[in-house]
Design an enzyme around this catalytic site. Structure first.
Site, mmCIF file in Angstrom:
data_model
loop_
_atom_site.group_PDB
_atom_site.id
_atom_site.type_symbol
_atom_site.label_atom_id
_atom_site.label_comp_id
_atom_site.label_asym_id
_atom_site.label_seq_id
_atom_site.Cartn_x
_atom_site.Cartn_y
_atom_site.Cartn_z
ATOM 1 N N LYS A 29 -85.761 -38.693 -71.656
ATOM 2 C CA LYS A 29 -86.909 -39.464 -71.192
ATOM 3 C C LYS A 29 -87.210 -40.669 -72.070
ATOM 4 C CE LYS A 29 -88.455 -38.654 -67.977
ATOM 5 N NZ LYS A 29 -87.938 -39.130 -66.664
ATOM 6 N N HIS A 79 -77.445 -37.147 -73.602
ATOM 7 C CA HIS A 79 -78.599 -36.953 -74.480
ATOM 8 C C HIS A 79 -78.171 -36.260 -75.780
ATOM 9 C CE1 HIS A 79 -81.235 -38.378 -71.455
ATOM 10 N NE2 HIS A 79 -81.275 -37.294 -70.717
ATOM 11 N N SER A 109 -93.817 -38.348 -71.586
ATOM 12 C CA SER A 109 -92.860 -38.393 -70.480
ATOM 13 C C SER A 109 -92.032 -37.114 -70.402
ATOM 14 C CB SER A 109 -91.940 -39.605 -70.649
ATOM 15 O OG SER A 109 -91.080 -39.741 -69.542
#
Length: 275
Positions: A29, A79, A109
């Site tokens: 995010k 990620h 987020s």
């Protein structure tokens, strides 16, 4: 990690990168919407820019999707903390874009994402999530597990920043800068890739990566992704810098600022909390 990543771990680590691959790395995010820079928004994001470590049942894994791409360059996103990136990306000297977002907005987020995704344990209430994010770890109980998937924000952004100091193929970007001046960040990307798009092409790219436009585009907003509940929240929710002010209490902000000072005192990274 969750099982959808760990069960595919050997395949991820053995992934064979190509010299012209472009890896887009972020903490979850933090914003990785640079796909339209290379590709028109005419194909689903999941297929166009494969998420390397994902492996959901009844769907092609990120590794499989990446291997299916025959055109160049391939854009692949991850990620993963820097130490877990498949070694072939370093061996092939691939170009890498890392996008970092200020921790306060990133936390908010990520909280809303954890609420709407169906593949991770429920994040619980905001106060407990706030504590876990600062700690950067999971809390296990006999009856439930509260994950901070991919671990500490601090470890993630700092380890990639440190890697950038010795690896000139890493372009380190800030989400907050992209929101403030998209055109300037596009110019920096052009320089990094050695590209000279026309004024019209830059205009199209700038329009394509605007948050509101991406949020409406089903090729990008993951609205067709079956593992997310859009009745709870949107994958692309607000995209604002400073939305943390709508979530942090005064006490939480003070606690965060003190924790941040301690954990970032030896880092040269500079983030902004508003633009």
């Amino acid at each position: 990690m969750i099982q959808y990543f760990t069960t595919n771990w050997e395949k991820i680590q053995n992934f064979q990168a190509r010299p012209d691959d472009i890896l887009i790395a972020t903490y979850p995010k933090a914003g990785e919407g640079v796909g339209p820079f290379y590709f028109p928004l005419s194909r689903n994001e999941y297929e166009r820019v494969p998420f390397l470590e994902i492996a959901f049942p009844s769907m092609d894994s990120g590794v499989d999707l990446a291997e299916m791409i025959t055109t160049s360059p391939r854009l692949i996103k991850t990620h993963l903390p820097v130490q877990f990136v498949p070694k072939s990306f370093w061996e092939q000297n691939c170009k890498i874009i890392y996008v970092a977002r200020n921790a306060k907005d990133n936390m908010v987020s990520y909280f809303h994402f954890d609420r709407m995704t169906l593949t991770q344990p429920d994040p619980g209430d905001w106060s407990s999530y706030f504590k876990r994010f600062l700690e950067g770890k999971s809390i296990f109980h006999t009856w439930f597990c509260c994950l901070i998937l991919f671990g500490s924000w601090y470890d993630h952004v700092n380890s990639w920043w440190k890697k950038k100091q010795t690896h000139d193929k890493i372009h380190y970007m800030f989400y907050d800068d992209m929101i403030e001046d998209t055109g300037e960040e596009i110019e920096k990307l052009c320089c990094f890739f050695g590209l000279s798009p026309s004024v019209e092409e830059k205009k199209q790219i700038k329009g394509g990566v605007q948050f509101d436009n991406m949020k409406k585009n089903s090729m990008v907003n993951y609205s067709t992704f079956q593992v997310m509940d859009f009745n709870v929240s949107h994958f692309m929710r607000k995209g604002k810098v400073g939305d943390w002010k709508n979530h942090f209490t005064v006490a939480q902000n003070e606690e965060f600022d003190e924790d941040y000072r301690q954990k970032m005192k030896n880092s040269t990274l500079q983030f902004r909390w508003e633009v």
